[in-house]
Design a protein around this motif. Structure first.
Motif, PDB file in Angstrom:
ATOM      1  N   GLY A 130       0.539  -0.765  -0.043  1.00  0.00           N
ATOM      2  CA  GLY A 130       0.230  -0.264  -0.109  1.00  0.00           C
ATOM      3  C   GLY A 130       0.924   1.416  -0.334  1.00  0.00           C
ATOM      4  O   GLY A 130       2.223   0.627   0.080  1.00  0.00           O
ATOM      5  N   VAL A 131       0.200   1.822   0.200  1.00  0.00           N
ATOM      6  CA  VAL A 131       0.968   4.207  -0.201  1.00  0.00           C
ATOM      7  C   VAL A 131       0.199   4.597   0.878  1.00  0.00           C
ATOM      8  O   VAL A 131      -0.994   4.601   0.994  1.00  0.00           O
ATOM      9  CB  VAL A 131       0.963   4.203  -1.701  1.00  0.00           C
ATOM     10  N   VAL A 132       0.673   5.864   1.464  1.00  0.00           N
ATOM     11  CA  VAL A 132       0.143   6.651   2.933  1.00  0.00           C
ATOM     12  C   VAL A 132       0.006   7.431   1.253  1.00  0.00           C
ATOM     13  O   VAL A 132       0.248   8.333   0.776  1.00  0.00           O
ATOM     14  CB  VAL A 132       1.471   6.858   4.055  1.00  0.00           C
ATOM     15  N   THR A 133      -1.457   7.895   2.068  1.00  0.00           N
ATOM     16  CA  THR A 133      -2.365   9.087   1.203  1.00  0.00           C
ATOM     17  C   THR A 133      -2.935  10.175   2.076  1.00  0.00           C
ATOM     18  O   THR A 133      -2.879  10.702   1.239  1.00  0.00           O
ATOM     19  CB  THR A 133      -3.853   8.182   0.495  1.00  0.00           C
ATOM     20  N   LYS A 134      -2.404  10.347   3.251  1.00  0.00           N
ATOM     21  CA  LYS A 134      -3.020  11.330   4.253  1.00  0.00           C
ATOM     22  C   LYS A 134      -2.185  11.041   5.560  1.00  0.00           C
ATOM     23  O   LYS A 134      -1.869   9.754   5.564  1.00  0.00           O
ATOM     24  CB  LYS A 134      -4.455  10.798   4.515  1.00  0.00           C
ATOM     25  N   ARG A 135      -1.825  11.842   6.088  1.00  0.00           N
ATOM     26  CA  ARG A 135      -0.958  11.760   7.388  1.00  0.00           C
ATOM     27  C   ARG A 135      -1.872  13.048   8.412  1.00  0.00           C
ATOM     28  O   ARG A 135      -1.250  13.685   8.068  1.00  0.00           O
ATOM     29  CB  ARG A 135       0.796  11.941   7.097  1.00  0.00           C
ATOM     30  N   ALA A 136      -1.912  12.040   9.652  1.00  0.00           N
ATOM     31  CA  ALA A 136      -2.473  13.526  11.066  1.00  0.00           C
ATOM     32  C   ALA A 136      -1.365  13.210  11.525  1.00  0.00           C
ATOM     33  O   ALA A 136      -0.274  12.241  11.733  1.00  0.00           O
ATOM     34  CB  ALA A 136      -3.534  13.029  10.587  1.00  0.00           C
ATOM     35  N   ARG A 137      -1.768  13.806  12.718  1.00  0.00           N
ATOM     36  CA  ARG A 137      -1.002  14.009  14.552  1.00  0.00           C
ATOM     37  C   ARG A 137      -1.514  11.746  14.581  1.00  0.00           C
ATOM     38  O   ARG A 137      -0.177  12.054  14.897  1.00  0.00           O
ATOM     39  CB  ARG A 137      -1.401  14.368  15.170  1.00  0.00           C
ATOM     40  N   VAL A 138      -2.825  11.773  14.110  1.00  0.00           N
ATOM     41  CA  VAL A 138      -2.615   9.812  14.779  1.00  0.00           C
ATOM     42  C   VAL A 138      -2.513   9.233  14.067  1.00  0.00           C
ATOM     43  O   VAL A 138      -2.385   8.094  14.887  1.00  0.00           O
ATOM     44  CB  VAL A 138      -4.418  10.454  16.049  1.00  0.00           C
ATOM     45  N   TRP A 139      -3.429   9.677  13.523  1.00  0.00           N
ATOM     46  CA  TRP A 139      -3.981   8.698  11.483  1.00  0.00           C
ATOM     47  C   TRP A 139      -3.204   8.477  10.670  1.00  0.00           C
ATOM     48  O   TRP A 139      -2.579  10.085   9.945  1.00  0.00           O
ATOM     49  CB  TRP A 139      -5.753   8.779  11.645  1.00  0.00           C
ATOM     50  N   ILE A 140      -3.566   7.934   9.633  1.00  0.00           N
ATOM     51  CA  ILE A 140      -2.988   7.949   8.220  1.00  0.00           C
ATOM     52  C   ILE A 140      -3.879   7.569   7.875  1.00  0.00           C
ATOM     53  O   ILE A 140      -4.799   6.047   8.064  1.00  0.00           O
ATOM     54  CB  ILE A 140      -1.489   6.979   7.753  1.00  0.00           C
TER      55      ILE A 140
ATOM     56  N   HIS B 268     -10.715  -0.922  -0.161  1.00  0.00           N
ATOM     57  CA  HIS B 268      -8.887  -1.030  -0.744  1.00  0.00           C
ATOM     58  C   HIS B 268      -8.650   0.378   0.034  1.00  0.00           C
ATOM     59  O   HIS B 268      -7.022   0.870  -0.718  1.00  0.00           O
ATOM     60  CB  HIS B 268      -9.183  -0.432  -2.368  1.00  0.00           C
ATOM     61  N   GLU B 269      -8.780   0.618   1.070  1.00  0.00           N
ATOM     62  CA  GLU B 269      -8.601   1.994   1.973  1.00  0.00           C
ATOM     63  C   GLU B 269      -8.308   1.223   3.495  1.00  0.00           C
ATOM     64  O   GLU B 269      -9.686   1.041   3.371  1.00  0.00           O
ATOM     65  CB  GLU B 269      -9.408   3.001   1.383  1.00  0.00           C
ATOM     66  N   TYR B 270      -7.515   1.849   4.231  1.00  0.00           N
ATOM     67  CA  TYR B 270      -7.379   1.487   5.601  1.00  0.00           C
ATOM     68  C   TYR B 270      -6.739   3.059   6.814  1.00  0.00           C
ATOM     69  O   TYR B 270      -6.452   3.790   5.387  1.00  0.00           O
ATOM     70  CB  TYR B 270      -6.404   0.781   5.812  1.00  0.00           C
ATOM     71  N   ARG B 271      -7.511   3.468   6.972  1.00  0.00           N
ATOM     72  CA  ARG B 271      -7.027   4.405   7.878  1.00  0.00           C
ATOM     73  C   ARG B 271      -6.483   3.684   9.808  1.00  0.00           C
ATOM     74  O   ARG B 271      -7.005   2.474  10.173  1.00  0.00           O
ATOM     75  CB  ARG B 271      -8.380   5.182   8.427  1.00  0.00           C
ATOM     76  N   PHE B 272      -5.452   3.736   9.659  1.00  0.00           N
ATOM     77  CA  PHE B 272      -4.427   3.210  11.062  1.00  0.00           C
ATOM     78  C   PHE B 272      -4.072   4.445  12.364  1.00  0.00           C
ATOM     79  O   PHE B 272      -3.919   5.522  11.342  1.00  0.00           O
ATOM     80  CB  PHE B 272      -3.487   2.263   9.817  1.00  0.00           C
ATOM     81  N   ARG B 273      -4.385   3.732  12.682  1.00  0.00           N
ATOM     82  CA  ARG B 273      -3.206   5.584  14.262  1.00  0.00           C
ATOM     83  C   ARG B 273      -2.057   4.368  14.367  1.00  0.00           C
ATOM     84  O   ARG B 273      -1.219   3.451  13.856  1.00  0.00           O
ATOM     85  CB  ARG B 273      -3.815   3.841  15.631  1.00  0.00           C
ATOM     86  N   LEU B 274      -0.951   5.668  14.227  1.00  0.00           N
ATOM     87  CA  LEU B 274       0.266   5.850  14.081  1.00  0.00           C
ATOM     88  C   LEU B 274       0.970   5.448  15.969  1.00  0.00           C
ATOM     89  O   LEU B 274       2.212   4.331  15.787  1.00  0.00           O
ATOM     90  CB  LEU B 274       0.392   7.355  14.821  1.00  0.00           C
ATOM     91  N   ASP B 275       0.388   5.397  16.945  1.00  0.00           N
ATOM     92  CA  ASP B 275       0.692   4.876  17.935  1.00  0.00           C
ATOM     93  C   ASP B 275       0.740   3.519  18.029  1.00  0.00           C
ATOM     94  O   ASP B 275       2.139   2.799  18.387  1.00  0.00           O
ATOM     95  CB  ASP B 275       0.214   5.686  19.096  1.00  0.00           C
ATOM     96  N   ASP B 276      -0.354   2.375  17.196  1.00  0.00           N
ATOM     97  CA  ASP B 276       0.157   1.043  17.496  1.00  0.00           C
ATOM     98  C   ASP B 276      -0.354   0.576  16.485  1.00  0.00           C
ATOM     99  O   ASP B 276       0.522  -0.304  15.877  1.00  0.00           O
ATOM    100  CB  ASP B 276      -0.839   0.370  18.216  1.00  0.00           C
TER     101      ASP B 276
END
Length: 144
Positions: free
Chosen positions: A48-58, A70-78
């Protein structure tokens, strides 16, 4: 070294697991599907490829689209999708390679009946310990 040496012997790794400090929009990642999705016939990891990056989520878009999301939202901390169970996670390619070597070291030590407690300093030095044990068992491979 011979070609049948395990990953923890042949691969050179940094001492610490790679971080996310260089993760940017456009960065390549690997998505590790939740267990119930893997049983549905999906292979893991999926590129995959990162399409958005915020403080907590990508947000990660998968490069190969199938019938599942075909798109996921992930927490950056875990590095998970935030689900309570059956979490889908992401790794950078460097983290994935590091994790694979750690896993081979863990499995090798387990096969040697060596249990590394989470309370020992060796818990974060599995590769180093596995290499030392492997070298004791294979001195001809180490010294030529």
């Amino acid at each position: 070294m011979t070609t049948d040496a395990p990953l923890f012997v042949t691969e050179s790794l940094p001492a610490q697991r790679p971080t996310l400090e260089n993760l940017r929009v456009g960065s390549a990642v690997l998505v590790l599907e939740a267990a119930y999705r893997r049983h549905a016939g999906l292979t893991s990891p999926r590129p995959g490829v990162v399409t958005k990056r915020a403080r907590v989520w990508i947000t990660v878009a998968l490069l190969e689209v199938r019938r599942f999301p075909h798109e996921y939202r992930f927490r950056l901390d875990d590095q998970s999708d935030g689900a309570d169970s059956y979490q889908t996670r992401f790794r950078t390619p460097e983290q994935y390679a590091w994790d694979q070597v750690q896993e081979t070291a863990f499995v090798y030590l387990k096969e040697q009946q060596i249990h590394v407690s989470s309370y020992t300093p060796w818990r974060h030095r599995l590769v180093e310990l596995a290499r030392a044990v492997w070298q004791l068992e294979h001195p001809e491979e180490v010294h030529g």
